[in-house]
Design a protein around this motif. Sequence first.
Motif, mmCIF file in Angstrom:
data_model
loop_
_atom_site.group_PDB
_atom_site.id
_atom_site.type_symbol
_atom_site.label_atom_id
_atom_site.label_comp_id
_atom_site.label_asym_id
_atom_site.label_seq_id
_atom_site.Cartn_x
_atom_site.Cartn_y
_atom_site.Cartn_z
ATOM 1 N N SER A 139 0.834 -1.204 0.000
ATOM 2 C CA SER A 139 0.000 0.000 0.000
ATOM 3 C C SER A 139 0.866 1.251 0.000
ATOM 4 O O SER A 139 0.581 2.228 -0.711
ATOM 5 C CB SER A 139 -0.925 0.006 1.217
ATOM 6 O OG SER A 139 -1.817 -1.083 1.190
ATOM 7 N N LEU A 140 1.937 1.234 0.786
ATOM 8 C CA LEU A 140 2.841 2.386 0.834
ATOM 9 C C LEU A 140 3.537 2.594 -0.514
ATOM 10 O O LEU A 140 3.688 3.733 -0.975
ATOM 11 C CB LEU A 140 3.872 2.193 1.947
ATOM 12 C CG LEU A 140 3.319 2.199 3.382
ATOM 13 C CD1 LEU A 140 4.426 1.891 4.382
ATOM 14 C CD2 LEU A 140 2.663 3.532 3.698
ATOM 15 N N LEU A 141 3.970 1.489 -1.137
ATOM 16 C CA LEU A 141 4.599 1.595 -2.462
ATOM 17 C C LEU A 141 3.601 2.099 -3.500
ATOM 18 O O LEU A 141 3.954 2.889 -4.385
ATOM 19 C CB LEU A 141 5.157 0.232 -2.888
ATOM 20 C CG LEU A 141 6.503 -0.175 -2.301
ATOM 21 C CD1 LEU A 141 6.832 -1.616 -2.679
ATOM 22 C CD2 LEU A 141 7.606 0.754 -2.776
ATOM 23 N N PHE A 142 2.348 1.652 -3.404
ATOM 24 C CA PHE A 142 1.297 2.114 -4.324
ATOM 25 C C PHE A 142 1.086 3.619 -4.179
ATOM 26 O O PHE A 142 1.028 4.349 -5.179
ATOM 27 C CB PHE A 142 0.008 1.358 -4.043
ATOM 28 C CG PHE A 142 -1.179 1.849 -4.827
ATOM 29 C CD1 PHE A 142 -1.311 1.524 -6.174
ATOM 30 C CD2 PHE A 142 -2.152 2.628 -4.226
ATOM 31 C CE1 PHE A 142 -2.406 1.979 -6.906
ATOM 32 C CE2 PHE A 142 -3.244 3.086 -4.945
ATOM 33 C CZ PHE A 142 -3.369 2.755 -6.287
ATOM 34 N N LEU A 143 0.987 4.096 -2.937
ATOM 35 C CA LEU A 143 0.804 5.529 -2.705
ATOM 36 C C LEU A 143 2.023 6.318 -3.186
ATOM 37 O O LEU A 143 1.884 7.418 -3.752
ATOM 38 C CB LEU A 143 0.557 5.790 -1.220
ATOM 39 C CG LEU A 143 -0.762 5.247 -0.658
ATOM 40 C CD1 LEU A 143 -0.826 5.469 0.854
ATOM 41 C CD2 LEU A 143 -1.960 5.906 -1.345
ATOM 42 N N LEU A 144 3.211 5.752 -2.979
ATOM 43 C CA LEU A 144 4.428 6.411 -3.446
ATOM 44 C C LEU A 144 4.442 6.511 -4.966
ATOM 45 O O LEU A 144 4.768 7.575 -5.526
ATOM 46 C CB LEU A 144 5.658 5.637 -2.960
ATOM 47 C CG LEU A 144 7.025 6.137 -3.453
ATOM 48 C CD1 LEU A 144 7.281 7.559 -2.981
ATOM 49 C CD2 LEU A 144 8.138 5.201 -2.989
ATOM 50 N N ALA A 145 4.095 5.426 -5.639
ATOM 51 C CA ALA A 145 4.086 5.420 -7.107
ATOM 52 C C ALA A 145 3.070 6.423 -7.651
ATOM 53 O O ALA A 145 3.381 7.199 -8.567
ATOM 54 C CB ALA A 145 3.766 4.019 -7.616
ATOM 55 N N MET A 146 1.864 6.409 -7.090
ATOM 56 C CA MET A 146 0.833 7.330 -7.562
ATOM 57 C C MET A 146 1.223 8.779 -7.275
ATOM 58 O O MET A 146 1.089 9.666 -8.129
ATOM 59 C CB MET A 146 -0.499 6.995 -6.897
ATOM 60 C CG MET A 146 -1.056 5.614 -7.246
ATOM 61 S SD MET A 146 -1.397 5.428 -9.014
ATOM 62 C CE MET A 146 -2.700 6.635 -9.217
ATOM 63 N N GLY A 147 1.714 9.030 -6.048
ATOM 64 C CA GLY A 147 2.073 10.395 -5.684
ATOM 65 C C GLY A 147 3.253 10.928 -6.481
ATOM 66 O O GLY A 147 3.221 12.071 -6.964
ATOM 67 N N ALA A 148 4.300 10.107 -6.641
ATOM 68 C CA ALA A 148 5.501 10.556 -7.348
ATOM 69 C C ALA A 148 5.218 10.813 -8.825
ATOM 70 O O ALA A 148 5.659 11.827 -9.377
ATOM 71 C CB ALA A 148 6.604 9.513 -7.198
ATOM 72 N N ASN A 149 4.473 9.905 -9.458
ATOM 73 C CA ASN A 149 4.170 10.092 -10.882
ATOM 74 C C ASN A 149 3.215 11.257 -11.117
ATOM 75 O O ASN A 149 3.359 12.003 -12.094
ATOM 76 C CB ASN A 149 3.586 8.805 -11.462
ATOM 77 C CG ASN A 149 4.637 7.756 -11.749
ATOM 78 O OD1 ASN A 149 5.413 7.869 -12.689
ATOM 79 N ND2 ASN A 149 4.686 6.726 -10.916
ATOM 80 N N THR A 150 2.250 11.437 -10.232
ATOM 81 C CA THR A 150 1.335 12.572 -10.356
ATOM 82 C C THR A 150 2.080 13.890 -10.175
ATOM 83 O O THR A 150 1.863 14.849 -10.926
ATOM 84 C CB THR A 150 0.197 12.467 -9.319
ATOM 85 O OG1 THR A 150 -0.516 11.248 -9.509
ATOM 86 C CG2 THR A 150 -0.766 13.637 -9.456
ATOM 87 N N THR A 151 2.982 13.932 -9.179
ATOM 88 C CA THR A 151 3.785 15.139 -8.954
ATOM 89 C C THR A 151 4.646 15.457 -10.175
ATOM 90 O O THR A 151 4.761 16.621 -10.585
ATOM 91 C CB THR A 151 4.690 14.955 -7.719
ATOM 92 O OG1 THR A 151 3.876 14.706 -6.572
ATOM 93 C CG2 THR A 151 5.545 16.186 -7.478
ATOM 94 N N LEU A 152 5.237 14.415 -10.756
ATOM 95 C CA LEU A 152 6.080 14.618 -11.938
ATOM 96 C C LEU A 152 5.261 15.155 -13.108
ATOM 97 O O LEU A 152 5.686 16.091 -13.808
ATOM 98 C CB LEU A 152 6.752 13.301 -12.324
ATOM 99 C CG LEU A 152 7.753 13.362 -13.487
ATOM 100 C CD1 LEU A 152 8.894 14.318 -13.164
ATOM 101 C CD2 LEU A 152 8.299 11.980 -13.791
#
Length: 313
Positions: free
Chosen positions: A35-48
């Motif tokens: 779940s933490l990796l999923f949130l990281l992936a979504m957050g990092a890619n959205t920020t980018l």
Amino acid sequence: MASPSNDSTTPVSEFLLICFPNFQSWQHWLSLPLSLLFLLAMGANTTLLITIQLEASLHQPLYYLLSLLSLLDIMLCLTVIRKVLAIFWFELRSISFPACFLQMFIMNSFLTMESCTFMVMAYDHYVAICHPLRYPSIITDQFVARAVVFVIARNAFVSLPVPMLSARLRYCVGNIIKNCICTSLSVSKLSCDDITFNQLYQFVAGQTLLGSDLILIVISYSFILKVVLRIKAEGAVAKALSTCGSHFILIFFFSTVLLVLVITNLARKTIPPDVPILLNILYHLIPPALNPIVYGVRTKEIKQGIQNLLKRL
């Protein structure tokens, strides 16, 4: 929820995804880090994506391609990992017949689209280093638009028969998929038809798409290395290699994880069956989480753009 059925006369309307059939207790331990990796992936890619959209200095071909990579990563996470987490957290194991094959199509096509995007980015670096004076006339916005159309069309067209062939099979060996994901191999095992052609097509298509991309990437970097070694100006070699560093790291990681996944699938008889299932999940999660971070950390323009974005908030 439909119960598993072995009646060959009963059509399958949905499948049941059973993660880690031998060690189902694993999912409770894995749910939090995944779940933490999923949130990281979504957050990092959205920020980018937002950073590239808002920063005028990032409106360049290479960053447009990086945006495409982030979009593919987001779609993969939403399609694959979201369902895995729904199983882990809420026991939502059922997946409809159409949704299963849609997931199969997105997995097969989007992963090869990522590989193809890496190939186009390698060509971008090749032109930038080997033909710097011609770069503005070759790598244009029109080139990027055509490259995006090529990436999507080629891989979608070649990958489409994989779920279509699987959907045409007769499923008469129950509806329990011993996997967290609707992979072609896991689903086709439930069929009472001959699946030799399905497996052969997927193997040939995958090897052709990924293999051709890898060959072109190697050729591009061979030319880049040849030119870089000829540069005699002080610091020029380090600067040229730094330009390709982030891209090379992502390609290396993508290829390494894929190789490990392939090896474990080939060695299914000698390793626990839950290991390939776990690696398959991580293959759809770790690269999306790391891709934007690698570029964000190693690219000065992106770091500056993220800092500007944070100041606006």
